[in-house]
Design an enzyme around this catalytic site. Sequence first.
Site, PDB file in Angstrom:
ATOM      1  N   HIS A  59       0.905  -1.201  -0.077  1.00 59.80           N
ATOM      2  CA  HIS A  59      -0.165   0.108  -0.002  1.00 59.80           C
ATOM      3  C   HIS A  59       0.730   1.194  -0.158  1.00 59.80           C
ATOM      4  O   HIS A  59       1.525   1.714   0.796  1.00 59.80           O
ATOM      5  CB  HIS A  59      -0.766   0.127   1.360  1.00 59.80           C
ATOM      6  N   HIS A  61       1.504   5.296  -1.998  1.00 62.63           N
ATOM      7  CA  HIS A  61       1.004   6.367  -3.017  1.00 62.63           C
ATOM      8  C   HIS A  61       2.249   6.925  -3.971  1.00 62.63           C
ATOM      9  O   HIS A  61       2.889   7.797  -2.941  1.00 62.63           O
ATOM     10  CB  HIS A  61       0.056   7.470  -2.461  1.00 62.63           C
ATOM     11  N   ASN A  93      -5.244   6.443  -7.012  1.00 63.30           N
ATOM     12  CA  ASN A  93      -5.932   7.643  -6.844  1.00 63.30           C
ATOM     13  C   ASN A  93      -4.814   8.771  -7.418  1.00 63.30           C
ATOM     14  O   ASN A  93      -4.392   9.746  -6.660  1.00 63.30           O
ATOM     15  CB  ASN A  93      -6.274   8.163  -5.381  1.00 63.30           C
ATOM     16  N   HIS A 211      -5.348  -0.697   6.024  1.00 66.78           N
ATOM     17  CA  HIS A 211      -5.216  -0.194   7.340  1.00 66.78           C
ATOM     18  C   HIS A 211      -6.295  -0.124   8.168  1.00 66.78           C
ATOM     19  O   HIS A 211      -6.886   0.991   8.524  1.00 66.78           O
ATOM     20  CB  HIS A 211      -4.781   1.286   6.677  1.00 66.78           C
ATOM     21  N   ASN A 253      -5.374   9.245   7.648  1.00 68.05           N
ATOM     22  CA  ASN A 253      -6.817   8.373   7.621  1.00 68.05           C
ATOM     23  C   ASN A 253      -6.355   7.099   7.433  1.00 68.05           C
ATOM     24  O   ASN A 253      -5.826   6.747   6.453  1.00 68.05           O
ATOM     25  CB  ASN A 253      -7.528   9.123   6.401  1.00 68.05           C
ATOM     26  N   ASP A 280       1.044   2.387   3.704  1.00 70.68           N
ATOM     27  CA  ASP A 280       0.253   3.622   3.264  1.00 70.68           C
ATOM     28  C   ASP A 280       1.313   4.964   3.323  1.00 70.68           C
ATOM     29  O   ASP A 280       0.765   5.928   3.329  1.00 70.68           O
ATOM     30  CB  ASP A 280      -0.919   3.924   4.277  1.00 70.68           C
ATOM     31  N   PRO A 294      -4.459  14.469   4.879  1.00 69.17           N
ATOM     32  CA  PRO A 294      -3.997  13.279   5.757  1.00 69.17           C
ATOM     33  C   PRO A 294      -3.009  12.443   5.009  1.00 69.17           C
ATOM     34  O   PRO A 294      -2.848  12.368   3.843  1.00 69.17           O
ATOM     35  CB  PRO A 294      -5.232  12.535   5.757  1.00 69.17           C
TER      36      PRO A 294
HETATM   37 ZN   LIG Z   1      -6.856   4.258   2.455  1.00 71.76          ZN
END
Ligand SMILES: [Zn+2]
Length: 413
Positions: A59, A61, A93, A211, A253, A280, A294
Amino acid sequence: MNVLLVRDVRVVDALGEWRGDVAIQDGVFAALGRGFSWPGALVLEGEGRTLLPAFVDLHAHFRDPGFPEKEDLLTGSWAAAHGGFTAVSVMANTLPPCDSPEVARYVREKAQALGLVEVYPVGAVTQGLSGQKLADLRALAPLVWAFSDDGKGVERTDLMLEAMRLAAALGKRVLVHPEFSGVERALGEELMVARDLYLARLTGARLHLQHLSSPGSVELVRKAKAEGVPATAEVTPHHLCLAQEVYGDYPVNPPLPREPARRALVEALKTGVFDAVATDHAPHTPENKAQGAPGISGIETAFPLLYTRLVREGVITLAELSRWLSLGPATIMGLRKGLVRVGYDGDCVLVEEDENFLLDETFFFSKGKNTPLLGMRLFGRIWATIHRGEVIYLEGLLRGRDYDDHRQVVRKG
Ligand SMILES: [Zn+2]
């Protein structure tokens, strides 16, 4: 013939611990033993260091395409290598979101051309992550390893049911960011976890819960697993280590847990509810952060934080940590990684367990320096990261940025 030899090193993986030599040939672990001499091999001295299988992140980004001010595939890959990760699953995203084969192909091809770490895109569940209409999962399937609208929960049950049926037929996993809006955060998480466990049972889809932060959802997963539901779950380093009482309401988050919830998450980790720790990694600019965006830039601090807070404090063993950072996530992604065993991908990290360092902004290769950990002293510095027998990170130097042929760099010392 391309051989890398790590000599006289402490080796720890999820299955145990031993001391000796590790040889990687043509990208895979080729021999494990003692007193090797291998003509022509490049040698790394392991003394005083610990060799672990490299980490796998379910996970992250990397913000590419669309948000180069926060991160891109190059700096994300640097950060991963610096953090000891050689395989990373990146969320959809982006801008545009990864809801089309074109975007998935862009991510794969750009990451591959960089030649640092393996980047595996996740496809969106809904078009534009709008939660309103399914993306073309069939068209995405050959290019992504899983589907997720991470960042938001898919609130419409009809869409989630359809997505799980399709994912089951396509042999793909569905990753869920569990959050119903409009209710208290923990309740919103628990309701979506309960719904999606039910749908997984109904459809046979392989569900992965992202998460988790609420003890209530942990109990739901524990029960569902005991009943044979094909579900797995992850927890982040910050939810395991950082309680709200100490780190305040640093925006992330789901929010940081209160101390009793944090303890419950650690207990759930120890009792097998979680299959993986996932970072994350969510880099932001200082301006974004000032506006309350967040997220934590966490892929570089994951190991040292978990090592300092959980292993050194005696809460878990290093072998257990290796299970959750390497074997567990690799198994979920279907990679032949995560163990130091002959035939597995020759991906490993060399860690200096007793070396501590002060975490400041200069530590990061990520563009995102957003973390509540600045100023903290952490143990477990990553000394080198090896991907399929290639040294991609060594003592502050990155392959492709600071050197092209690691053989020269290694021989320098
Ligand atoms: Zn998430």
